[in-house]
Every structure is written in C-alpha cells, then in structure tokens.
Design a protein around this motif. Structure first.
Motif: not given
Length: 233
Positions: A89, A137, A140-141, A143, A146, A148-150, A189-190
C-alpha cells in the motif's frame, strides 16, 4: 461335621501395562507453540534480514539492500511487480503481512528462490487482464498520502517508460515528449492514466486514423492527437 465347599481361588490378573507407544510423552501446548513459532521465524528469516528493527517493516533502505542482493536496480519493473503481488500500500515499504502474500503465492524463502520467481511473476503480470490491474496499481503506488488522486508529470513520464516502454515504445516516447512541452497539465489523474493505456491498445499509431475527437477520450489525449497531427503536417 458337614464338609464345607472350599472357596474358589481367585486368579491374580497382571496389572494392565500401557504399550510403549502410548507411554510416549504428549507434546505440551507450549512446545507445539515453540515449534510453530520456529517454523514461522524460518519462513520470515529473509524478511527479517531486510526489515528495519525499529519499525518492523522493510523500508526504502531495506528494499535497496534486497535489490542489491537480487542484482536488480530498485527501479526495475520486477520490483514494482513484486509490490503488486504483495498488494503493498505504501511506496517504498513492505510490511510482514504484504510480504506473506507474495511468499505464499511465489513460494520463496531465500534470495535464490525469489530471484527465480521474478521472471515467472513477470510472465503472470504480462497477461492482459493482470496487466491492466498492474498498470492501475502502478499509478496508485505513487501516492504519498491517502487523499492524493493524481501524480505529477515528471513522475508520470518515468512511470510510463518503466511500465509501458517495452510494449508501446513509440507511443510512450511521443506522449512523454508532449507532456514535457505542454503547459496545460501539471498532474495526471487516474482517468487520464487509464485513458492512455486504452489509447495504446486501441489506436493505430502513429497514423491514428481510427482516433475520433467525437468519442469519450480524456481531453489531454485529444490535445495529444492534435499535437501529433501538427507534427505530421
């Protein structure tokens, strides 16, 4: 005098002796616990070797030492794949629970076994369904908190090269060039990240004849498409 009946003599029975197998000492709960604990310590010997003794996790320094022993750079995609297998995580950290997941799946408890497992893990990750999950993944890895989204453009450029470079070299090189010269986006962004993966899989490149501005692509890819068109004109 009348004769009295003599009392029957009682046969003496030998005392029952328990067979030797039954008389072996039964292991106590404490000894069984010690054995189980010892087995677990053996399984996690490799983890404990690289874990920080204070925090109980493998931190960035421990990962670098692990990579050195494996003879792979810590920036190698195989290490990111290992993190994916662990479902790690936090970037740069492996907990014992996360380590256990990979250990159980890849069946390694030594450096030699882990080194042998990495190419097999890469083959698993390269399967289309697994790779889509791994690609998400990888984003996201990156980040660091918690909320964070970009991810910043510089990191994205490095990540694209690592994750997609070997499969979509031409697309990655051009998109990275575009990201470095454009001024509209500071972060990705995702949705944009996954959009580029879809672009690589669906759009013929470099002609992009099947790309349509009318379809629901992220705006950044529309801009990339127009930038490419200008370059090709």
């Amino acid at each position: 005098m009348p004769r009295t009946a003599s009392k029957p003599t009682k046969k003496r029975t030998k005392p029952y002796t328990v067979p030797s197998s039954d008389t072996d000492p039964v292991p106590s709960a404490s000894s069984a616990t010690k054995k189980s604990s010892k087995e677990k310590d053996g399984k996690y010997k490799l983890f404990n070797k690289y874990a920080n003794t204070s925090s109980g996790v493998i931190d960035p320094e421990g990962i670098e030492k692990l990579c050195s022993k494996l003879k792979v750079p810590h920036t190698d995609i195989k290490i990111l794949m290992l993190a994916w297998k662990m479902k790690a995580e936090r970037q740069g950290y492996f907990t014992k629970t996360e380590w256990r997941r990979a250990l159980k799946a890849l069946k390694f408890d030594t450096i030699k076994k882990l080194k042998k497992a990495l190419p097999e893990l890469e083959l698993e990750v390269r399967k289309p369904l697994n790779f889509a999950d791994f690609y998400a993944y990888a984003f996201r890895y990156c980040f660091t908190d918690e909320k964070q989204n970009c991810v910043d453009i510089e990191t994205i450029c490095q990540l694209l090269d690592m994750v997609l470079g070997s499969t979509f070299r031409d697309q990655v090189d051009h998109f990275v060039d575009y990201l470095k010269i454009q001024n509209d986006y500071k972060v990705i962004t995702m949705d944009q990240w996954m959009g580029f993966y879809r672009f690589c899989n669906e759009i013929s490149f470099p002609d992009m004849t099947n790309y349509s501005l009318e379809l629901a692509w992220p705006l950044i890819l529309d801009n990339f498409f127009e930038w490419m068109r200008e370059k090709q004109a």
